[in-house]
Scaffold this active site. Structure first.
Site, PDB file in Angstrom:
ATOM      1  N   TRP A 184      27.299  42.361  38.307  1.00  0.00           N
ATOM      2  CA  TRP A 184      28.160  41.432  39.038  1.00  0.00           C
ATOM      3  C   TRP A 184      28.417  41.936  40.453  1.00  0.00           C
ATOM      4  CZ3 TRP A 184      29.630  36.572  38.684  1.00  0.00           C
ATOM      5  CH2 TRP A 184      30.703  36.125  39.459  1.00  0.00           C
ATOM      6  N   TRP A 185      28.699  43.219  40.588  1.00  0.00           N
ATOM      7  CA  TRP A 185      28.906  43.791  41.924  1.00  0.00           C
ATOM      8  C   TRP A 185      27.691  43.558  42.802  1.00  0.00           C
ATOM      9  CZ3 TRP A 185      30.840  49.342  40.412  1.00  0.00           C
ATOM     10  CH2 TRP A 185      32.156  49.260  39.924  1.00  0.00           C
ATOM     11  N   TYR A 195      43.795  36.249  35.042  1.00  0.00           N
ATOM     12  CA  TYR A 195      43.188  36.838  36.228  1.00  0.00           C
ATOM     13  C   TYR A 195      43.073  35.738  37.262  1.00  0.00           C
ATOM     14  CZ  TYR A 195      39.856  39.981  38.714  1.00  0.00           C
ATOM     15  OH  TYR A 195      39.228  40.797  39.613  1.00  0.00           O
ATOM     16  N   TYR A 221      31.791  32.308  47.348  1.00  0.00           N
ATOM     17  CA  TYR A 221      32.657  33.078  46.458  1.00  0.00           C
ATOM     18  C   TYR A 221      33.221  32.179  45.358  1.00  0.00           C
ATOM     19  CZ  TYR A 221      36.126  36.542  45.044  1.00  0.00           C
ATOM     20  OH  TYR A 221      36.858  37.444  44.323  1.00  0.00           O
ATOM     21  N   HIS A 247      32.388  32.266  41.208  1.00  0.00           N
ATOM     22  CA  HIS A 247      33.449  32.456  40.225  1.00  0.00           C
ATOM     23  C   HIS A 247      33.633  31.232  39.336  1.00  0.00           C
ATOM     24  CE1 HIS A 247      34.298  36.092  42.452  1.00  0.00           C
ATOM     25  NE2 HIS A 247      35.021  36.468  41.403  1.00  0.00           N
TER      26      HIS A 247
END
Length: 104
Positions: free
Chosen positions: A76-77, A41, A18, A22
């Site tokens: 992206w999902w 964010y 993860y 990112h």
């Protein structure tokens, strides 16, 4: 400026994947977020529960959660679906959180 928060769930053992994904956030996704008013964010991990806590500042009416129809977001999902809890369309299961306190 709105402050939005929500939580998601990371699959066990996927912390490094993860973080790496990112750290290498696609430029087109970063630009899309900025173009849609997301100015900050952050995503935090509670390693004990694998819960992701996301916080963003947004100008305008929506945030990242309102970009579901965008092809970059859908891509992206799909890219992230193997490491986190998702809905049938591969969107992350995301639970909005109510702000109860803010110290300015």
């Amino acid at each position: 400026m709105q402050r939005l928060a929500f939580k998601m769930k990371l699959n066990n053992g996927q912390r490094e994947a993860y973080k790496k994904r990112h750290d290498q956030l696609w430029p087109e996704l970063k630009q899309l977020l900025k173009d849609n008013g997301v100015s900050e964010y952050s995503i935090f991990l509670d390693e004990e529960t694998s819960t992701l806590f996301a916080f963003q500042k947004v100008s305008g009416e929506g945030g990242s959660q309102d970009l579901a129809d965008n092809p970059v977001v859908k891509k992206w999902w799909d890219f992230m679906a193997d490491i986190m809890e998702t809905n049938p369309d591969n969107s992350p299961v995301s639970i909005p959180l109510e702000e109860l306190f803010y110290l300015e």
